[in-house]
Design a protein around this motif. Structure first.
Motif, PDB file in Angstrom:
ATOM      1  N   PHE A 229       0.836  -1.209   0.000  1.00  0.00           N
ATOM      2  CA  PHE A 229       0.000   0.000   0.000  1.00  0.00           C
ATOM      3  C   PHE A 229       0.869   1.256   0.000  1.00  0.00           C
ATOM      4  O   PHE A 229       0.608   2.199  -0.753  1.00  0.00           O
ATOM      5  CB  PHE A 229      -0.918  -0.026   1.222  1.00  0.00           C
ATOM      6  CG  PHE A 229      -1.786   1.188   1.357  1.00  0.00           C
ATOM      7  CD1 PHE A 229      -2.782   1.444   0.424  1.00  0.00           C
ATOM      8  CD2 PHE A 229      -1.622   2.068   2.416  1.00  0.00           C
ATOM      9  CE1 PHE A 229      -3.597   2.558   0.537  1.00  0.00           C
ATOM     10  CE2 PHE A 229      -2.435   3.189   2.540  1.00  0.00           C
ATOM     11  CZ  PHE A 229      -3.419   3.437   1.595  1.00  0.00           C
ATOM     12  N   MET A 232       2.240   1.743  -3.391  1.00  0.00           N
ATOM     13  CA  MET A 232       1.221   2.167  -4.362  1.00  0.00           C
ATOM     14  C   MET A 232       0.805   3.613  -4.151  1.00  0.00           C
ATOM     15  O   MET A 232       0.333   4.264  -5.070  1.00  0.00           O
ATOM     16  CB  MET A 232      -0.008   1.259  -4.276  1.00  0.00           C
ATOM     17  CG  MET A 232       0.187  -0.071  -4.963  1.00  0.00           C
ATOM     18  SD  MET A 232      -1.162  -1.204  -4.644  1.00  0.00           S
ATOM     19  CE  MET A 232      -2.410  -0.591  -5.761  1.00  0.00           C
ATOM     20  N   SER A 233       0.967   4.093  -2.922  1.00  0.00           N
ATOM     21  CA  SER A 233       0.604   5.486  -2.664  1.00  0.00           C
ATOM     22  C   SER A 233       1.611   6.447  -3.268  1.00  0.00           C
ATOM     23  O   SER A 233       1.334   7.640  -3.386  1.00  0.00           O
ATOM     24  CB  SER A 233       0.503   5.730  -1.148  1.00  0.00           C
ATOM     25  OG  SER A 233      -0.396   4.822  -0.582  1.00  0.00           O
ATOM     26  N   PRO A 235       3.015   6.645  -6.682  1.00  0.00           N
ATOM     27  CA  PRO A 235       2.786   5.966  -7.965  1.00  0.00           C
ATOM     28  C   PRO A 235       4.058   5.660  -8.759  1.00  0.00           C
ATOM     29  O   PRO A 235       4.118   4.653  -9.445  1.00  0.00           O
ATOM     30  CB  PRO A 235       1.914   6.942  -8.732  1.00  0.00           C
ATOM     31  CG  PRO A 235       1.283   7.784  -7.697  1.00  0.00           C
ATOM     32  CD  PRO A 235       2.255   7.878  -6.569  1.00  0.00           C
ATOM     33  N   VAL A 241       6.071  -3.593  -6.873  1.00  0.00           N
ATOM     34  CA  VAL A 241       4.776  -4.097  -6.450  1.00  0.00           C
ATOM     35  C   VAL A 241       4.231  -5.104  -7.468  1.00  0.00           C
ATOM     36  O   VAL A 241       3.624  -6.114  -7.098  1.00  0.00           O
ATOM     37  CB  VAL A 241       3.802  -2.914  -6.249  1.00  0.00           C
ATOM     38  CG1 VAL A 241       2.382  -3.401  -6.128  1.00  0.00           C
ATOM     39  CG2 VAL A 241       4.194  -2.134  -5.015  1.00  0.00           C
TER      40      VAL A 241
END
Lengths: 270, 289
Positions: A229, A232-233, A235, A241
Motif C-alpha cells: 500500500f 502504491m501510494s 505511484p 509491487v
C-alpha cells in the motif's frame, strides 16, 4: 431441461466471456507488467526486463514485511482456532439465553467496516492502554487480526459439528474415557478437516488484511499489504509491487488446490 | 467411585451443564466483549468528547458538537449518499452478471466446463485485495492498457474516477455474489424445469417465473457481502478513485485531527450495515450462509 434458443445460449455464453475477460485480463496485465522495464505501467510495453524482479528479491524491507505478515497471520490463526472452536462447541451443543447475541458478536468484527474496527482498536491502544503503561505494540496487531478471524474457524467447525452425531462421544465417555481423551481420540478426528479449513481461511484473511493493520501496526512495522500500500501510494515507485503481486497471484493456486483436496477429504469422511 | 477419584475434572464437568458451557464460553466472551465491544463503545463515546481548540487534545465530555458538525456540513451528507450509491451500484452490477453466469454454469456448461468455471471464479478470491486493486490501476491508468487498446476505437477509459471505484469494488467482491447464486441455481430440482417446459414455457419465461423467485435468498446472501464490503471500503477510492471520497476516507482522515468527528461518522456505516442486516434477516436468507 431448460429450453433455450440458440440466441439465448450465445448471449449467456457472451456474458461468461465478458466476466472471464474482466476477471483475468487485469491480473495478466499485472504479471506482464512485472517484466516491464519502464517505471510506469504504460501499454504497449516497449522493453522487457528482469530488473524489478532482481530489485524486489534484493529488497530487505520487503522480506521483513513478508516475515511480519507470516508472524501476525500465524498468531491470529492460533488465537482464532482456540476461540472459534470453543464458541462453536458452546453454540452447537448448548441452548442458552443470548445465544443469538453471541453469534452476532462473532460475526460483527467482519461485518463492520475494517476502518471502524481498526480505529476502535487503535483508539483503545493509544488512549486507554498506553496512558496506564501497557504497550501492546506488535501484539496489538495480532489481537486485532485474531478478532475478525474467529468467525472463519467458528463457521467451519460449527457447520461440521452440526452434522456430527453426539452418540460416539457418549459411547466413549460410557467406556470410561475422560473428557480430554474423548475430545482427542473421538471428537477431534471427526472435525479435523473443518479445523484445518478454518485455520487456512483465518491465516489467509489475516495475511491479506490492510485496513485494520493501517491503524494497529506499531510505527515502523510493515506487513506485506502495508508495504504494498505504501508503495502504491507513491505511484512512480510502484515497480516492485508488480513483482510481488505476480508472486501472490501464483501463490493463490495453493489454497484453491488445498481446498479442493479438503472438499474431497470431507466427502470421504462422511 | 474410582473413576471419580481418577478423573475429577471430567466428572465435575460432566455433572454440571453450566460449568461446561461456562468453560467453553468464558474465553471467547472475554475477548469479544472485553476487547472488541469495549473498544467500539469507547470509540463511540469519543464522539461526545471535547477537542481543545488550542492543544487539539481530546478530553472526556458530553456534548454534541461532532454531530452538529456532521449535520451542518453538506460534504458529509453527500459523502454518505455517494458511498451508499456506490455500494448499491456494485451490488446491482454483481447480481446482473452473477445470474446469467450461474445459469450458464448450472444449465448449459459441460461438467468439465462447469468445474473449470467454478475454479475460475474462486481463484481471484485468493489473489489478494491489493493485488486486484493494483490490477485495476494497471488496466485503467492514463497510459495503460484500456486507453491504449480501446483508444483505437476512439473510446477513452474512465481513468481514476468514481466509475473506476465501482468497477474495482465489483471486481473485488463479485465472487461473493456469483458463488451463492450459482449454488442456488444448481439446487433447483430438475423436474421444475421439466414441468415448466411441459407447460409450454420458453427459456426466458422459465428463468423469469421459476429461477429468479427461487434465487432471492442467494441474491440477498450475496448482497450482504457486496454491499457491506463496498460500503466500508476506502482504499479503492484512495488508489483508483481520483478525488472520490467515501465514508471510510473521512473516518481515516479525521481520526488524528478530530477524533470526535471520526467517531461520530463511524456510526453512519454501522447504521447502514445494521439496517441492511436486519432487513435481510427478516427474509431468513442469512440462515443459509
Amino acid at each position: 431441461m431448460l429450453r433455450l434458443t440458440r440466441g439465448a445460449r450465445i448471449a449467456l455464453g457472451a456474458v461468461v466471456g465478458i466476466v472471464l475477460v474482466f476477471m483475468y485480463v487485469p491480473l495478466m496485465l499485472v504479471i506482464v507488467n512485472s517484466f516491464n522495464a519502464a517505471r510506469i505501467p504504460s501499454w504497449p510495453i516497449e522493453e522487457f526486463s528482469l530488473r524489478w524482479w532482481e530489485a524486489a528479491f534484493a529488497n530487505q524491507a520487503l522480506w521483513t514485511a513478508v516475515g511480519n505478515s507470516v508472524i501476525v497471520g500465524l498468531g491470529a490463526m492460533v488465537i482464532a482456532l482456540l476461540l472459534g472452536t470453543l464458541s462453536a462447541f458452546a453454540l452447537q451443543r448448548f441452548e442458552f439465553f443470548g445465544k443469538q447475541t453471541v453469534n452476532l458478536l462473532i460475526v460483527l468484527p467482519i461485518a463492520l467496516p475494517g476502518v471502524v474496527t481498526g480505529v476502535a482498536f487503535s483508539n483503545t491502544y493509544n488512549n486507554v492502554l498506553e496512558p496506564i503503561g501497557i504497550q501492546l505494540g506488535y501484539f496489538g496487531m495480532i489481537v486485532a487480526h485474531a478478532t475478525f478471524c474467529i468467525v472463519m474457524v467458528f463457521n467451519n467447525v460449527f457447520a461440521r459439528l452440526r452434522r456430527m452425531s453426539p452418540s460416539m462421544q457418549e459411547a466413549s465417555m460410557d467406556l470410561g474415557a475422560s473428557l480430554w481423551q474423548t475430545f482427542r481420540l473421538v471428537t477431534f478426528p471427526q472435525f479435523r478437516t473443518a479445523f484445518v479449513a478454518g485455520a487456512l481461511l483465518a491465516f489467509a484473511l489475516s495475511f491479506d488484511e490492510l485496513v485494520v493493520t493501517i491503524f494497529t501496526a506499531p510505527a515502523g512495522v510493515d506487513t506485506l499489504p502495508l508495504w504494498i500500500f505504501n508503495q502504491m501510494s507513491r505511484p512512480n515507485e510502484a515497480t516492485q509491487v508488480n513483482v510481488i503481486a505476480t508472486v501472490l497471484i501464483l501463490l493463490s493456486f495453493i489454497p484453491v488446490y488445498v481446498s479442493q483436496r479438503l472438499t474431497r477429504a470431507q466427502e470421504d469422511e462422511r | 467411585m474410582t473413576s471419580t477419584a481418577t478423573k475429577p475434572v471430567s466428572t465435575l464437568l460432566y455433572r454440571s451443564r453450566r460449568l461446561r458451557l461456562g468453560s467453553l464460553l468464558t474465553l471467547p466472551l472475554v475477548w469479544l466483549v472485553g476487547l472488541y465491544i469495549a473498544s467500539l463503545a469507547l470509540l463511540l463515546a469519543t464522539a461526545f468528547w471535547r477537542v481543545d481548540p488550542f492543544t487539539s487534545k481530546v478530553t472526556p465530555a458530553f456534548q454534541f458538537d461532532a454531530f452538529e458538525q456532521l449535520l451542518s456540513n453538506q460534504a458529509y451528507l453527500s459523502t454518505s449518499l455517494r458511498t451508499l450509491g456506490i455500494a448499491l451500484t456494485v451490488t446491482v452490477v454483481s447480481a446482473a452478471f452473477a445470474i446469467p453466469l450461474g445459469i450458464y454454469m448450472a444449465k448449459i456448461a459441460s461438467p468439465w466446463m462447469r468445474a473449470f468455471l467454478a475454479v475460475a471464479i474462486t481463484l481471484p478470491l485468493w489473489a489478494g485485495y491489493l493485488v486486484k486493486i493494483l490490477a485495476m490501476r494497471v488496466t485503467f491508468t492514463e497510459e495503460g492498457f484500456f486507453n491504449s487498446f480501446f483508444g483505437v476505437f476512439g473510446i477513452s477509459g474512465p481513468g481514476f474516477s468514481q466509475t473506476t471505484v465501482v468497477l474495482t469494488l465489483t471486481y473485488l467482491w463479485f465472487p461473493y455474489m456469483a458463488l451463492p447464486v450459482y449454488t442456488a441455481i444448481r439446487q433447483i430440482p430438475v423436474n421444475l424445469f421439466d414441468a415448466s417446459a411441459d407447460l409450454g414455457a420458453r427459456g426466458w419465461t422459465t428463468i423469469r417465473t421459476v429461477v429468479l423467485p427461487l434465487l432471492a435468498p442467494a441474491l440477498i446472501a450475496g448482497s450482504v457481502f457486496t454491499f457491506s464490503l463496498s460500503l466500508g471500503d476506502y482504499i479503492a477510492a484512495e488508489l483508483v478513485g481520483g478525488r472520490t471520497q467515501m465514508i471510510g476516507s473521512v473516518i481515516a482522515n479525521n481520526i488524528n485531527l478530530n477524533p470526535p468527528v471520526a467517531a461520530a461518522f463511524a456510526l453512519v456505516p454501522i447504521a447502514f450495515v445494521v439496517v441492511y442486516l436486519l432487513g435481510t434477516r427478516r427474509t431468513g436468507a442469512l440462515e443459509r450462509m
